[in-house]
Scaffold this active site. Structure first.
Site, PDB file in Angstrom:
ATOM      1  N   ASP A  56      96.866  68.369   5.695  1.00  0.00           N
ATOM      2  CA  ASP A  56      96.405  69.236   6.524  1.00  0.00           C
ATOM      3  C   ASP A  56      94.830  68.891   6.747  1.00  0.00           C
ATOM      4  O   ASP A  56      94.082  68.614   7.837  1.00  0.00           O
ATOM      5  CB  ASP A  56      96.872  70.563   6.199  1.00  0.00           C
ATOM      6  CG  ASP A  56      96.508  71.452   7.558  1.00  0.00           C
ATOM      7  OD1 ASP A  56      96.296  70.871   8.733  1.00  0.00           O
ATOM      8  OD2 ASP A  56      96.298  72.552   7.388  1.00  0.00           O
ATOM      9  N   ASP A  97      92.223  66.533   9.581  1.00  0.00           N
ATOM     10  CA  ASP A  97      91.353  66.768  10.514  1.00  0.00           C
ATOM     11  C   ASP A  97      90.117  66.072  10.283  1.00  0.00           C
ATOM     12  O   ASP A  97      89.366  65.823  11.358  1.00  0.00           O
ATOM     13  CB  ASP A  97      91.235  68.463  10.390  1.00  0.00           C
ATOM     14  CG  ASP A  97      92.052  69.113  11.351  1.00  0.00           C
ATOM     15  OD1 ASP A  97      93.143  68.924  11.480  1.00  0.00           O
ATOM     16  OD2 ASP A  97      91.776  70.285  11.567  1.00  0.00           O
ATOM     17  N   LYS A 113      95.107  66.210  -6.949  1.00  0.00           N
ATOM     18  CA  LYS A 113      94.305  66.836  -7.748  1.00  0.00           C
ATOM     19  C   LYS A 113      94.869  67.232  -9.192  1.00  0.00           C
ATOM     20  O   LYS A 113      95.116  68.027  -9.742  1.00  0.00           O
ATOM     21  CB  LYS A 113      93.923  68.326  -7.170  1.00  0.00           C
ATOM     22  CG  LYS A 113      92.832  68.982  -8.003  1.00  0.00           C
ATOM     23  CD  LYS A 113      91.293  68.207  -7.691  1.00  0.00           C
ATOM     24  CE  LYS A 113      90.405  68.977  -8.530  1.00  0.00           C
ATOM     25  NZ  LYS A 113      88.966  68.321  -8.349  1.00  0.00           N
ATOM     26  N   TYR A 124     102.153  75.976   1.468  1.00  0.00           N
ATOM     27  CA  TYR A 124     102.584  76.696   2.830  1.00  0.00           C
ATOM     28  C   TYR A 124     103.934  77.542   2.410  1.00  0.00           C
ATOM     29  O   TYR A 124     104.324  78.255   3.622  1.00  0.00           O
ATOM     30  CB  TYR A 124     102.426  75.768   3.885  1.00  0.00           C
ATOM     31  CG  TYR A 124     101.133  75.127   4.116  1.00  0.00           C
ATOM     32  CD1 TYR A 124      99.968  75.171   3.360  1.00  0.00           C
ATOM     33  CD2 TYR A 124     100.969  74.599   5.363  1.00  0.00           C
ATOM     34  CE1 TYR A 124      98.820  74.653   3.599  1.00  0.00           C
ATOM     35  CE2 TYR A 124      99.513  73.932   5.992  1.00  0.00           C
ATOM     36  CZ  TYR A 124      98.696  74.247   4.783  1.00  0.00           C
ATOM     37  OH  TYR A 124      97.271  73.639   5.033  1.00  0.00           O
TER      38      TYR A 124
END
Ligand code: IPM
Ligand code: MG
Length: 349
Positions: free
Chosen positions: A238, A242, A182, A133
């Site tokens: 993020d 959710d 990852k 980001y």
């Protein structure tokens, strides 16, 4: 004592759910005798419309000089990118750990069989000031065809401070931390894992394990009870948080606290501005209520009041009234739920 709160309602359902924060803070002030000053400032699309800037300097200044910042939601017209205000705010306030608790309440209907989700109690810690980001270069790439780039950058200091905070919180909970990355593909993830393992040596009482993000997203809905603290980088956090909203019945139920080493924290619900339901009076105010509880706990040093508020929310969730995202047959709106919650909360203090 006076508590100075910078209140940034923002866009869409942001101002609608902010009403409950005012109600709850009035109860806290009345019952504790603490003066709570709440001042409002524009952010996001609203601030762009008023000043041309999604995070005007006065808003940033008020946030930095407050004891805590309460944010509603930010989102707006395509092309304006008002969301940049939230990222800027996190960066400028240097709040690097975004805490997102996910706890199921028995009796609340979800899309899962009760035995799959019952007893879930997870604390997500999402690094919030670095990663894809923020990394440079970022943006369009000049060339023969349209192209764009985002850069995932992490350095050891950024990982270490988030990890240290995560291990500290795991010590206060059930003593287990799952780090999500990852590492089979990404260099930043390999560094992430290395640094997390180094920090782990200082916390021998915390059991640490590592999961790849794809596996973690699967296990999250297969065996949510296996997780205690989940520590992860910005983008993965993020997305996973959710997803975790489904475990508790609605994304509209999650609150968050973004904190740093010192200075004010930033408190906001996990849900966004939800333009599809904005203005209809049906937004679930309980995500904001959980956010206020987090603010009382992490921003105001009032853990007793925070706990009472969480108990009130649990009770309203089971007994109602609730908004239609939790029960499509419910006729209750934001206002009715908010007032019922404030009354229950007041009776507990
Ligand atoms: C969140 C939101 C924000 C984020 C957006 C609005 C920039 O999705 O808080 O999860 O991605 O951090
Ligand atoms: Mg999000």
């Amino acid at each position: 004592m006076t508590l100075r709160i910078a209140c940034l309602p923002g866009d869409g359902i942001g101002p609608e759910v902010m009403d409950i924060a005012h109600l709850l803070l009035a109860v806290v002030s009345k019952q504790s005798g603490i003066q709570i000053d709440v001042s409002e400032y524009p952010v996001g699309q609203k601030a762009i419309d008023e000043t041309g800037d999604p995070l005007p300097p006065e808003t940033l200044k008020a946030a930095l000089n407050s004891d805590a910042v309460l944010l509603g939601a930010v989102g707006g017209r395509e092309g304006n990118w008002p969301e940049s205000a939230v990222l800027e705010l996190r960066r400028k306030m240097d709040v690097f750990a975004n805490l997102r608790p996910v706890r199921t309440v028995k009796g609340v209907v979800t899309s899962f069989r009760p035995e799959v989700v019952e007893g879930t109690d997870i604390l997500f810690i999402r690094e919030s000031t670095a990663g894809a980001y923020f990394g440079e270069p970022k943006g369009p790439v000049q060339g023969e065809m349209r192209a764009a780039v985002d850069t995932t950058y992490y350095n050891e200091a950024q990982i270490e401070r988030a990890a240290r905070l995560g291990f500290g919180l795991a010590q206060q909970r059930r003593g287990s931390l799952t780090s999500v990355d990852k590492a089979n593909v990404m260099a930043t993830s390999r560094l992430w894992r290395e640094v997390v393992n180094e920090v782990a040596t200082e916390f021998s009482d915390v059991k640490v394990d590592h999961l790849l993000v794809d596996a973690a997203s699967y296990l999250l809905i297969r065996q949510p009870q296996r997780f205690d603290v989940v520590l992860t980088e910005n983008l993965f956090g993020d997305i996973l948080s959710d997803e975790a909203g489904a475990l508790v019945g609605s994304l509209g139920l999650l609150g968050s606290a973004t904190i740093g080493e010192s200075g004010p924290g930033l408190f906001e619900p996990v849900h966004g501005s939800a333009p599809d339901i904005a203005g209809r009076g049906i937004a679930n105010p309980l995500g904001m209520a959980r956010t206020v509880a987090l603010m009382l706990s992490y921003g105001a040093g009032m853990p007793k009041e925070a706990q009472a508020l969480d108990e009130s929310i649990d009770r309203i969730l089971v007994q109602g009234p609730v908004t239609p995202d939790l029960n499509p047959d419910s006729k209750a709106g934001t206002k009715e739920v908010s007032e019922a919650l404030a009354a229950d909360f007041e009776s507990r203090l």
